[in-house]
Write an enzyme that holds these catalytic residues in place. Structure first.
Site, PDB file in Angstrom:
ATOM      1  N   LYS A  17       0.673  -0.609  -0.090  1.00 51.09           N
ATOM      2  CA  LYS A  17       0.007   0.160  -0.341  1.00 51.09           C
ATOM      3  C   LYS A  17       0.674   1.003  -0.298  1.00 51.09           C
ATOM      4  O   LYS A  17       1.030   1.755  -0.809  1.00 51.09           O
ATOM      5  CB  LYS A  17      -0.089   0.029   1.406  1.00 51.09           C
ATOM      6  CG  LYS A  17      -1.706   1.637   1.544  1.00 51.09           C
ATOM      7  CD  LYS A  17      -2.133   0.941   2.834  1.00 51.09           C
ATOM      8  CE  LYS A  17      -1.685   1.689   4.288  1.00 51.09           C
ATOM      9  NZ  LYS A  17      -1.449   3.271   4.312  1.00 51.09           N
ATOM     10  N   ASN A  18       1.531   1.158   0.667  1.00 49.35           N
ATOM     11  CA  ASN A  18       2.339   2.685   1.116  1.00 49.35           C
ATOM     12  C   ASN A  18       3.421   2.828  -0.068  1.00 49.35           C
ATOM     13  O   ASN A  18       4.235   3.852   0.006  1.00 49.35           O
ATOM     14  CB  ASN A  18       3.164   2.816   2.174  1.00 49.35           C
ATOM     15  CG  ASN A  18       2.157   2.946   4.242  1.00 49.35           C
ATOM     16  OD1 ASN A  18       1.276   3.008   3.265  1.00 49.35           O
ATOM     17  ND2 ASN A  18       2.248   2.488   4.887  1.00 49.35           N
ATOM     18  N   ARG A  57      -4.413  10.550   3.978  1.00 46.30           N
ATOM     19  CA  ARG A  57      -3.731  12.193   4.043  1.00 46.30           C
ATOM     20  C   ARG A  57      -3.025  11.752   3.003  1.00 46.30           C
ATOM     21  O   ARG A  57      -1.996  12.699   2.923  1.00 46.30           O
ATOM     22  CB  ARG A  57      -3.425  12.060   5.279  1.00 46.30           C
ATOM     23  CG  ARG A  57      -3.143  10.524   5.952  1.00 46.30           C
ATOM     24  CD  ARG A  57      -2.079  10.929   7.287  1.00 46.30           C
ATOM     25  NE  ARG A  57      -1.418  11.638   7.345  1.00 46.30           N
ATOM     26  CZ  ARG A  57      -2.098  13.002   8.196  1.00 46.30           C
ATOM     27  NH1 ARG A  57      -3.108  13.490   8.484  1.00 46.30           N
ATOM     28  NH2 ARG A  57      -0.832  14.016   7.732  1.00 46.30           N
ATOM     29  N   CYS A 108      -5.088  12.787  12.271  1.00 45.85           N
ATOM     30  CA  CYS A 108      -5.570  11.661  12.158  1.00 45.85           C
ATOM     31  C   CYS A 108      -5.544  10.945  13.724  1.00 45.85           C
ATOM     32  O   CYS A 108      -5.172  11.125  14.791  1.00 45.85           O
ATOM     33  CB  CYS A 108      -4.970  10.459  11.736  1.00 45.85           C
ATOM     34  SG  CYS A 108      -3.428   9.379  12.030  1.00 45.85           S
ATOM     35  N   ARG A 167       0.008  14.743  12.923  1.00 41.68           N
ATOM     36  CA  ARG A 167       0.893  14.582  11.326  1.00 41.68           C
ATOM     37  C   ARG A 167       0.977  15.555  10.880  1.00 41.68           C
ATOM     38  O   ARG A 167       0.102  15.684   9.559  1.00 41.68           O
ATOM     39  CB  ARG A 167      -0.035  13.671  10.578  1.00 41.68           C
ATOM     40  CG  ARG A 167      -0.016  11.848  11.328  1.00 41.68           C
ATOM     41  CD  ARG A 167      -0.454  11.312  11.103  1.00 41.68           C
ATOM     42  NE  ARG A 167       0.527  10.207   9.534  1.00 41.68           N
ATOM     43  CZ  ARG A 167       0.133   9.194   9.137  1.00 41.68           C
ATOM     44  NH1 ARG A 167      -1.218   8.520   9.546  1.00 41.68           N
ATOM     45  NH2 ARG A 167       0.872   9.029   8.059  1.00 41.68           N
ATOM     46  N   ASP A 171       4.583   0.940  12.156  1.00 41.97           N
ATOM     47  CA  ASP A 171       3.995   0.141  10.700  1.00 41.97           C
ATOM     48  C   ASP A 171       3.384  -1.599  11.651  1.00 41.97           C
ATOM     49  O   ASP A 171       3.068  -2.045  11.576  1.00 41.97           O
ATOM     50  CB  ASP A 171       3.686  -0.225   9.155  1.00 41.97           C
ATOM     51  CG  ASP A 171       3.812   1.560   9.378  1.00 41.97           C
ATOM     52  OD1 ASP A 171       3.798   1.315   7.709  1.00 41.97           O
ATOM     53  OD2 ASP A 171       2.810   2.321   9.819  1.00 41.97           O
ATOM     54  N   ARG A 217      -8.584  -0.581   4.681  1.00 37.88           N
ATOM     55  CA  ARG A 217      -8.097   0.792   4.026  1.00 37.88           C
ATOM     56  C   ARG A 217      -6.383   0.314   3.680  1.00 37.88           C
ATOM     57  O   ARG A 217      -5.613   0.634   2.615  1.00 37.88           O
ATOM     58  CB  ARG A 217      -7.803   1.305   4.685  1.00 37.88           C
ATOM     59  CG  ARG A 217      -8.701   1.876   5.077  1.00 37.88           C
ATOM     60  CD  ARG A 217      -8.629   3.742   5.868  1.00 37.88           C
ATOM     61  NE  ARG A 217      -7.407   4.500   5.219  1.00 37.88           N
ATOM     62  CZ  ARG A 217      -6.708   5.827   5.707  1.00 37.88           C
ATOM     63  NH1 ARG A 217      -6.915   5.888   6.918  1.00 37.88           N
ATOM     64  NH2 ARG A 217      -6.138   6.606   5.179  1.00 37.88           N
TER      65      ARG A 217
HETATM   66  C1  EPZ Z   1       4.189   7.045   5.734  1.00 40.37           C
HETATM   67  O1  EPZ Z   1       3.283   8.367   6.888  1.00 40.37           O
HETATM   68  C2  EPZ Z   1       3.593   6.227   5.952  1.00 40.37           C
HETATM   69  N1  EPZ Z   1       1.949   5.794   5.100  1.00 40.37           N
HETATM   70  C3  EPZ Z   1       2.889   5.554   7.596  1.00 40.37           C
HETATM   71  O2  EPZ Z   1       2.240   4.175   7.469  1.00 40.37           O
HETATM   72  C4  EPZ Z   1       4.328   5.124   8.737  1.00 40.37           C
HETATM   73  O3  EPZ Z   1       3.183   5.001   9.707  1.00 40.37           O
HETATM   74  C5  EPZ Z   1       4.685   6.276   8.474  1.00 40.37           C
HETATM   75  O4  EPZ Z   1       5.497   6.364   6.911  1.00 40.37           O
HETATM   76  C6  EPZ Z   1       6.504   6.256   8.894  1.00 40.37           C
HETATM   77  O5  EPZ Z   1       7.312   4.976   8.587  1.00 40.37           O
HETATM   78  C7  EPZ Z   1       2.165   5.371   3.654  1.00 40.37           C
HETATM   79  O6  EPZ Z   1       3.150   5.486   3.169  1.00 40.37           O
HETATM   80  C8  EPZ Z   1       1.254   6.051   3.294  1.00 40.37           C
HETATM   81  P1  EPZ Z   1       6.540  10.885   8.380  1.00 40.37           P
HETATM   82  P2  EPZ Z   1       3.888   9.462   6.566  1.00 40.37           P
HETATM   83  O7  EPZ Z   1       6.405  11.473   7.035  1.00 40.37           O
HETATM   84  O8  EPZ Z   1       4.413   9.729   5.336  1.00 40.37           O
HETATM   85  C9  EPZ Z   1       6.714  13.591  11.985  1.00 40.37           C
HETATM   86  C10 EPZ Z   1       0.077   3.088   7.858  1.00 40.37           C
HETATM   87  O9  EPZ Z   1      -0.056   2.271   8.373  1.00 40.37           O
HETATM   88  N2  EPZ Z   1       5.897  14.427  10.410  1.00 40.37           N
HETATM   89  O10 EPZ Z   1       7.633   9.258   7.930  1.00 40.37           O
HETATM   90  O11 EPZ Z   1       2.747  10.472   6.862  1.00 40.37           O
HETATM   91  C11 EPZ Z   1       4.692  12.282  12.087  1.00 40.37           C
HETATM   92  O12 EPZ Z   1       4.072  13.297  12.521  1.00 40.37           O
HETATM   93  C12 EPZ Z   1       0.534   4.032   7.651  1.00 40.37           C
HETATM   94  O13 EPZ Z   1       0.583   1.902   6.603  1.00 40.37           O
HETATM   95  C13 EPZ Z   1       6.145  15.509  10.329  1.00 40.37           C
HETATM   96  O14 EPZ Z   1       6.784  16.601  11.735  1.00 40.37           O
HETATM   97  O15 EPZ Z   1       5.180   9.183   7.991  1.00 40.37           O
HETATM   98  C14 EPZ Z   1       5.096  11.658  12.000  1.00 40.37           C
HETATM   99  O16 EPZ Z   1       5.453  12.027  13.924  1.00 40.37           O
HETATM  100  C15 EPZ Z   1       0.468   5.061   9.720  1.00 40.37           C
HETATM  101  N3  EPZ Z   1       5.907  16.645   9.677  1.00 40.37           N
HETATM  102  C16 EPZ Z   1       6.664  11.466  11.810  1.00 40.37           C
HETATM  103  O17 EPZ Z   1       7.050  12.506  11.165  1.00 40.37           O
HETATM  104  C17 EPZ Z   1       6.006  16.489   8.474  1.00 40.37           C
HETATM  105  O18 EPZ Z   1       5.534  17.051   7.319  1.00 40.37           O
HETATM  106  C18 EPZ Z   1       7.166  10.182  10.707  1.00 40.37           C
HETATM  107  O19 EPZ Z   1       5.967  10.532  10.255  1.00 40.37           O
HETATM  108  C19 EPZ Z   1       5.789  15.305   8.257  1.00 40.37           C
HETATM  109  C20 EPZ Z   1       5.986  14.691   9.457  1.00 40.37           C
END
Ligand code: EPZ
Length: 421
Positions: free
Chosen positions: A22-23, A94, A118, A123, A307, A399
């Site tokens: 998915k990701n 998102r 969420c 996020r 995850d 999802r």
């Molecule tokens: C991706 O989310 C995945 N989703 C998530 O999977 C996964 O848990 C996550 O990466 C971490 O591996 C998809 O790929 C669609 P991040 P993403 O940006 O990109 C903070 C699932 O269950 N952050 O690496 O949103 C954020 O709040 C989902 O399949 C900021 O502060 O994750 C988090 O605490 C859930 N500012 C941390 O960084 C930003 O601009 C990591 O988020 C971006 C992120």
């Protein structure tokens, strides 16, 4: 509303084919916006989030065709006629914020609804916006929408991410491939899904080096041809099935994935006492002795993935001793805990630390899914519980897991989907 009825304590055995990730599929589908030509993407998982992604692409005017039987999507990039990803779609998924890079790169403008929080955390998307500002974009936030403009197109730049954010790395990468000049993304995320996106972009003619490391270099090109790519396997789905096999004292093989996607998780499963074997295209986890406690911290790849945290926690309720889990990626990713406790688990939470006492006998109950990976955690616990577990609100599950009850039934699980009145 659907729910799953799981009758526990049947050892699982056999092998199951892993679907496309998915990701990886979500960013790769959005990357098709970068080309005016036709893109063909294979090994697409049949998930609710894929349907939402297609609705976003349709809203932008792109013609999409989902050949379900072939797990293939064809996208005609020529008919882009909107620059807006609407709120009602972004709030349900998102990851729609990933249209930002492709739209800014292709048309120099984008309007994307702020995703909003969420279940697992606030996020924010500040890292995404800062990266594009470094590349010459300007943003206004009004009425809950991000309105981005790069009237002269994006410029190649040195972008250092404050945190190896998966989404920010993907968005920046998709902006950089059509930027004027070279881009270096420093402190980039190293998840396998990033490398998969890079391979998909390279099939379009993008010039990228270093994906999978913390430093990704991109040479911007003036245009990209249509994509031709097959999505890599879903490591989170694979781990979910391996944990399901182990908690039922069985032996499960996941086909279509190699162990490098699961390295840190397999090391911990081995440490807990599982017997792990693999071939170039499969991984097997076998229950050979009572599991023992394991402590871990979730980290960016190649560390233990957030995850997989909820699923591993369910398994550790059956391990001898006290396991300590530290969730460092998201601020609220323990919502499966109260539901696991309803099944009989002994888990204490203190801030971002969870302590799991085991082994504890679990008995079936009605529990509620709160987010995607929490749903999987409750299924895993239900498979070990005495009697029936009813898992409600499984729209969360749909999802991110393709036909999970069919795949688990194939392994011998007693699990059926029921419609709640
Ligand atoms: C991706 O989310 C995945 N989703 C998530 O999977 C996964 O848990 C996550 O990466 C971490 O591996 C998809 O790929 C669609 P991040 P993403 O940006 O990109 C903070 C699932 O269950 N952050 O690496 O949103 C954020 O709040 C989902 O399949 C900021 O502060 O994750 C988090 O605490 C859930 N500012 C941390 O960084 C930003 O601009 C990591 O988020 C971006 C992120």
């Amino acid at each position: 509303m659907d729910r799953l009825r799981i009758t526990g304590q049947t050892p699982l055995s056999g092998s199951v084919k892993i679907s496309g990730a998915k990701n990886a599929a979500l960013p790769i589908l959005f990357a098709s916006i970068l080309s005016k030509e036709k893109s063909v993407i294979k090994n697409i998982p049949l998930l609710a989030d894929i349907n939402t992604t297609l609705r976003v692409l349709d809203a932008l005017g792109l013609k999409t065709l989902f050949k379900l039987d072939d797990h293939t999507i064809e996208i005609d990039g020529s008919s882009l006629n909107s620059l807006e990803a609407p709120y009602e779609l972004v709030r349900t998924m998102r990851a729609s914020v990933l249209v930002l890079g492709p739209l800014l790169a292709r048309n120099g403008e984008a309007r994307v609804s702020l995703p909003g929080g969420c279940a697992i955390g606030a996020r924010p998307v500040n890292y995404h916006l800062t990266a594009f500002e470094r590349m010459g974009a300007k943003f206004d936030i009004e009425g809950g929408y991000i309105h981005g403009k790069a009237p002269n197109g994006l410029k190649g730049a040195f972008v250092r991410l404050p945190f190896p954010s998966v989404g920010a790395t993907e968005n920046t990468l998709m902006g950089a491939v059509l930027a004027d000049g070279d881009t270096l993304i420093q402190n980039a995320a190293r998840e396998p899904e990033i490398a998969d996106l890079a391979r998909a972009l390279r099939s379009m003619g993008a010039k990228i080096e270093g994906e999978g490391t913390s430093n990704i270099q991109v040479k911007g090109v003036s245009e990209l041809k249509g994509m031709n790519h097959s999505v890599s396997p879903d490591r989170v789905e694979a781990f979910t099935f391996l944990a399901s096999g182990l908690i039922t004292r069985g032996k499960v093989t996941v086909e279509g994935i190699d162990a490098t996607y699961l390295q840190s998780a397999l090391e911990l499963l081995t440490q807990a006492g599982a017997k792990i074997t693999n071939t170039p295209n499969s991984v097997t986890a076998e229950f050979v002795k009572d599991l023992t406690k394991v402590s871990f911290t979730t980290e960016p790849f190649p560390g233990f993935p957030t995850d997989m945290q909820a699923q591993f926690m369910a398994l550790l309720t059956q391990a001898k001793g006290t396991s300590h889990i530290s969730e460092t990626i998201f601020e609220n990713r323990f919502m499966h805990v109260p539901e696991l406790v309803r099944l009989g688990a002994k888990i204490q939470i203190k801030g971002n630390q969870a302590t799991v006492e085991g082994p504890t006998p679990l008995s079936g109950a009605t529990v509620m899914a709160t987010d995607l990976r929490a749903s999987a955690s409750l299924i895993i616990a239900g498979l070990a519980a005495k009697g029936d577990t009813l898992l409600r609100r499984i729209y969360h599950l749909d999802r991110g897991y393709e036909q999970i009850e069919q795949k688990l039934s194939q392994l011998g699980a007693k699990i059926v989907r029921e419609h709640e009145k």
